[in-house]
Scaffold this motif. Structure first.
Motif, mmCIF file in Angstrom:
data_model
loop_
_atom_site.group_PDB
_atom_site.id
_atom_site.type_symbol
_atom_site.label_atom_id
_atom_site.label_comp_id
_atom_site.label_asym_id
_atom_site.label_seq_id
_atom_site.Cartn_x
_atom_site.Cartn_y
_atom_site.Cartn_z
ATOM 1 N N THR A 423 0.837 -1.208 0.000
ATOM 2 C CA THR A 423 0.000 0.000 0.000
ATOM 3 C C THR A 423 0.865 1.249 0.000
ATOM 4 O O THR A 423 0.591 2.215 -0.723
ATOM 5 C CB THR A 423 -0.919 -0.010 1.238
ATOM 6 O OG1 THR A 423 -1.702 -1.200 1.232
ATOM 7 C CG2 THR A 423 -1.848 1.202 1.238
ATOM 8 N N GLU A 424 1.939 1.243 0.814
ATOM 9 C CA GLU A 424 2.846 2.391 0.855
ATOM 10 C C GLU A 424 3.469 2.641 -0.514
ATOM 11 O O GLU A 424 3.510 3.785 -1.000
ATOM 12 C CB GLU A 424 3.945 2.137 1.890
ATOM 13 C CG GLU A 424 4.983 3.261 1.945
ATOM 14 C CD GLU A 424 6.136 2.929 2.874
ATOM 15 O OE1 GLU A 424 7.162 3.632 2.790
ATOM 16 O OE2 GLU A 424 6.026 1.976 3.659
ATOM 17 N N LYS A 425 3.940 1.576 -1.142
ATOM 18 C CA LYS A 425 4.599 1.709 -2.439
ATOM 19 C C LYS A 425 3.663 2.283 -3.491
ATOM 20 O O LYS A 425 4.036 3.204 -4.237
ATOM 21 C CB LYS A 425 5.115 0.341 -2.881
ATOM 22 C CG LYS A 425 5.888 0.352 -4.194
ATOM 23 C CD LYS A 425 6.449 -1.026 -4.498
ATOM 24 C CE LYS A 425 7.256 -1.025 -5.785
ATOM 25 N NZ LYS A 425 7.838 -2.363 -6.081
ATOM 26 N N GLU A 426 2.439 1.745 -3.563
ATOM 27 C CA GLU A 426 1.492 2.208 -4.578
ATOM 28 C C GLU A 426 1.008 3.621 -4.304
ATOM 29 O O GLU A 426 0.782 4.403 -5.231
ATOM 30 C CB GLU A 426 0.307 1.242 -4.660
ATOM 31 C CG GLU A 426 0.660 -0.125 -5.235
ATOM 32 C CD GLU A 426 1.321 -0.008 -6.585
ATOM 33 O OE1 GLU A 426 0.743 0.637 -7.486
ATOM 34 O OE2 GLU A 426 2.436 -0.548 -6.752
ATOM 35 N N ARG A 450 10.395 15.968 2.584
ATOM 36 C CA ARG A 450 11.021 15.618 1.309
ATOM 37 C C ARG A 450 12.039 14.486 1.500
ATOM 38 O O ARG A 450 12.070 13.525 0.726
ATOM 39 C CB ARG A 450 11.707 16.858 0.726
ATOM 40 C CG ARG A 450 12.501 16.578 -0.553
ATOM 41 C CD ARG A 450 13.263 17.822 -0.983
ATOM 42 N NE ARG A 450 14.179 17.489 -2.063
ATOM 43 C CZ ARG A 450 13.846 17.501 -3.364
ATOM 44 N NH1 ARG A 450 12.626 17.821 -3.721
ATOM 45 N NH2 ARG A 450 14.743 17.187 -4.285
ATOM 46 N N GLN A 451 12.894 14.611 2.576
ATOM 47 C CA GLN A 451 13.903 13.576 2.815
ATOM 48 C C GLN A 451 13.243 12.238 3.169
ATOM 49 O O GLN A 451 13.729 11.169 2.788
ATOM 50 C CB GLN A 451 14.841 14.014 3.942
ATOM 51 C CG GLN A 451 15.783 15.139 3.528
ATOM 52 C CD GLN A 451 16.754 15.498 4.643
ATOM 53 O OE1 GLN A 451 16.479 15.268 5.828
ATOM 54 N NE2 GLN A 451 17.889 16.080 4.274
ATOM 55 N N ASN A 452 12.118 12.324 3.898
ATOM 56 C CA ASN A 452 11.381 11.112 4.245
ATOM 57 C C ASN A 452 10.871 10.418 2.984
ATOM 58 O O ASN A 452 10.960 9.185 2.837
ATOM 59 C CB ASN A 452 10.210 11.474 5.176
ATOM 60 C CG ASN A 452 9.544 10.235 5.768
ATOM 61 O OD1 ASN A 452 9.873 9.111 5.424
ATOM 62 N ND2 ASN A 452 8.585 10.457 6.666
ATOM 63 N N LEU A 453 10.355 11.215 2.031
ATOM 64 C CA LEU A 453 9.845 10.650 0.773
ATOM 65 C C LEU A 453 10.985 10.031 -0.026
ATOM 66 O O LEU A 453 10.845 8.930 -0.596
ATOM 67 C CB LEU A 453 9.148 11.734 -0.051
ATOM 68 C CG LEU A 453 8.652 11.301 -1.433
ATOM 69 C CD1 LEU A 453 7.697 10.115 -1.340
ATOM 70 C CD2 LEU A 453 7.969 12.473 -2.146
ATOM 71 N N GLN A 454 12.119 10.719 -0.077
ATOM 72 C CA GLN A 454 13.258 10.176 -0.823
ATOM 73 C C GLN A 454 13.730 8.852 -0.222
ATOM 74 O O GLN A 454 14.093 7.923 -0.949
ATOM 75 C CB GLN A 454 14.404 11.195 -0.836
ATOM 76 C CG GLN A 454 14.119 12.409 -1.714
ATOM 77 C CD GLN A 454 15.214 13.448 -1.631
ATOM 78 O OE1 GLN A 454 15.828 13.626 -0.566
ATOM 79 N NE2 GLN A 454 15.459 14.141 -2.742
ATOM 80 N N TYR A 455 13.713 8.775 1.108
ATOM 81 C CA TYR A 455 14.098 7.532 1.772
ATOM 82 C C TYR A 455 13.142 6.403 1.398
ATOM 83 O O TYR A 455 13.567 5.275 1.087
ATOM 84 C CB TYR A 455 14.101 7.749 3.291
ATOM 85 C CG TYR A 455 14.049 6.460 4.088
ATOM 86 C CD1 TYR A 455 15.181 5.648 4.212
ATOM 87 C CD2 TYR A 455 12.850 6.048 4.690
ATOM 88 C CE1 TYR A 455 15.118 4.457 4.921
ATOM 89 C CE2 TYR A 455 12.781 4.853 5.387
ATOM 90 C CZ TYR A 455 13.921 4.061 5.503
ATOM 91 O OH TYR A 455 13.863 2.874 6.192
ATOM 92 N N LYS A 459 13.765 2.879 -0.517
ATOM 93 C CA LYS A 459 13.425 1.616 0.141
ATOM 94 C C LYS A 459 12.533 0.755 -0.737
ATOM 95 O O LYS A 459 12.684 -0.480 -0.803
ATOM 96 C CB LYS A 459 12.730 1.901 1.478
ATOM 97 C CG LYS A 459 12.394 0.638 2.277
ATOM 98 C CD LYS A 459 11.542 0.949 3.490
ATOM 99 C CE LYS A 459 10.098 1.241 3.067
ATOM 100 N NZ LYS A 459 9.180 1.301 4.213
ATOM 101 N N ASN A 460 11.589 1.391 -1.438
ATOM 102 C CA ASN A 460 10.628 0.654 -2.274
ATOM 103 C C ASN A 460 11.080 0.530 -3.728
ATOM 104 O O ASN A 460 10.304 0.089 -4.582
ATOM 105 C CB ASN A 460 9.258 1.344 -2.222
ATOM 106 C CG ASN A 460 8.570 1.174 -0.882
ATOM 107 O OD1 ASN A 460 8.176 0.080 -0.505
ATOM 108 N ND2 ASN A 460 8.437 2.289 -0.138
ATOM 109 N N ASN A 461 12.322 0.972 -3.989
ATOM 110 C CA ASN A 461 12.874 0.878 -5.348
ATOM 111 C C ASN A 461 11.975 1.578 -6.382
ATOM 112 O O ASN A 461 11.711 1.080 -7.466
ATOM 113 C CB ASN A 461 13.061 -0.583 -5.753
ATOM 114 C CG ASN A 461 13.950 -0.732 -6.988
ATOM 115 O OD1 ASN A 461 14.789 0.116 -7.248
ATOM 116 N ND2 ASN A 461 13.722 -1.785 -7.755
#
Length: 469
Positions: A423-426, A450-455, A459-461
């Protein structure tokens, strides 16, 4: 008896084949309507006349009359001849004797008009002499379009085949190339021809052995001599046309076995005879052949003579299917997008990673050729924004990409974690696409830093779209 004769005459004038009947002395007694149309002669001016008066032949070279001496029929003989008004015609015919009480009482020939097929073949050969087809690749002046350097690949298996091809190009031994349909066999063959300094300036002649009738293929390969059969004229075969270049025999496993035997002699002895000729001519060209099946399987199934296989397979190249070199798919996509964008005057600005991912997971049973056609089809449908979307592709592909289902949930302690990860990835992917992959804007929409989103992207490739160069 008169009614039966009328019935026989009606039947023979209705069938699609031409029929000519003569008595043992060579005087024509029947000449049906199909052969009249074919040869442009009137039965009234033919029936009752001798064969040598109607055709520009002698009794010695007339196949129809030769069976008086041999007492044997002539089956499926290819003929090229001139009519009374000098029209060039092609046919395949069979001649038979008719016996009664052990004596020949008549001779007849049944023939089929191959003129339209031959004309089409001639046009194909003429086009081949100028270029081999696609308008977006120029002819190199020797009937080829490709060099080994044109092969788009980054996969280790293909790079290994390329290295073998370069080594094969430097010697004039026969090469056998095999691979599934659409893998690019002819591209390799043309590349080998152009890599060799002795052949690159010579003609490249290709023939598909599965596309030409057996009776036509023999005369096409070896050529014919004047007078070898009724009205025949001198023609140069593909061996002669290839000269010191390359003769490419595509789908060699589709060549009839009796013709394979004649080809074997030419390859083995380096000599051949024209159809009906007595003089032995030298084989000067290099022979490269190909099959779309494992050649050893073809030998086992008696589709390819074992002795011919050994003669043609001095060097063997196996072209891997696209499914075994998936790392080449993004490269090929980019190559074909650029090629067809230029051809159709279309602009492609980007293509989503999802689409690249879908292409890499598709089986591509038609290999590179299927991928090429799919890209060409999509380019013709692209919108003015230049964004390549799933909707631009054929329905057979789209249904695999639209409405993706979540992965199956395992009945284990980690089941909930898998659902949350998916769910997070999609959710992240959808937000990025709606914000045109602007990370800052997407982070604000998701209400995270922004840094959280980049991380989380790392993580989810989740990668940004591929920009077409």
């Amino acid at each position: 008896m008169e009614k039966e004769s009328y019935c026989y005459s009606t039947i023979l004038n209705t069938i699609n084949e031409g029929v000519i009947l003569s008595n043992p002395k060579g005087y024509i007694t029947f000449y049906n309507k199909q052969i009249q149309k074919f040869e442009g002669l009137d039965a009234a001016n033919v029936v009752g006349r001798h064969m040598t008066e109607v055709y520009n032949i002698t009794e010695e070279v007339s196949e129809h009359l030769s069976i008086l001496k041999t007492k044997k029929p002539i089956i499926d003989r290819y003929q090229k001849f001139l009519t009374a008004d000098n029209r060039e015609l092609y046919s395949i015919g069979s001649s038979y004797p008719i016996y009664k009480n052990g004596e020949i009482i008549a001779l007849f020939t049944v023939c089929r008009n191959l003129t339209k097929i031959q004309e089409l073949l001639n046009k194909t050969m003429q086009v081949q002499e100028k270029a081999l087809g696609n308008t977006y690749i120029e002819d190199m002046g020797n009937n080829t379009r490709f060099q080994l350097g044109d092969i788009v690949t980054n996969s280790s298996v293909m790079l290994e085949v390329l290295e073998k091809a370069r080594k094969a190009a430097l010697v004039n031994a026969p090469v056998l190339v095999w691979g599934e349909t659409g893998t690019g066999k002819e591209l390799f063959v043309q590349g080998i021809h152009n890599e060799n300094p002795l052949t690159r300036k010579e003609p490249f002649i290709a023939v598909n052995c599965a596309a030409i009738p057996e009776s036509l293929l023999e005369s096409l390969l070896f050529g014919t001599t004047k007078g070898s059969f009724t009205g025949s004229v001198e023609t140069a075969g593909l061996f002669e046309q290839a000269h010191k270049g390359t003769l490419y025999l595509d789908e060699i496993n589709s060549m009839p076995l009796n013709l394979q035997a004649k080809l074997l002699r030419a390859v083995q002895e380096k000599k051949y005879r024209k159809l009906g000729g007595k003089e032995e001519l030298p084989v000067k060209c290099r022979i490269i052949s190909s099959t779309n099946l494992d050649p050893l399987h073809c030998v086992a199934k008696e589709m390819l003579r074992k002795d011919l296989y050994y003669r043609l397979s001095v060097l063997v190249l196996e072209i891997p299917p696209l499914a075994k070199r998936k790392e080449d798919i993004p490269l090929l996509m980019n190559h074909f997008i650029n090629t067809f964008s230029a051809k159709y005057g279309k602009r492609v600005s980007r293509i989503s990673f999802d689409l690249v991912d879908a292409f890499c997971n598709y089986p591509w049973s038609g290999n590179v050729r299927e991928l090429e056609h799919v890209i060409e089809s999509a380019i013709t449908m692209i919108n003015e924004e230049g964004i390549l979307l799933p909707e631009h592709f054929p329905p057979s592909l789209r249904h695999k990409w639209e409405n993706p289902l979540p992965p199956p949930i395992k009945t284990s302690a980690n089941g909930l974690l898998e659902i949350l990860d998916y769910t997070e990835k999609e959710t992240i992917r959808k937000a990025l696409e709606e914000c045109n992959w602007n990370v800052s804007m997407s982070a604000r929409r998701l209400k995270i830093g922004r840094q959280n989103l980049q991380y989380r992207m790392k993580k989810n490739n989740i990668r940004p779209p591929v920009i077409i160069t």
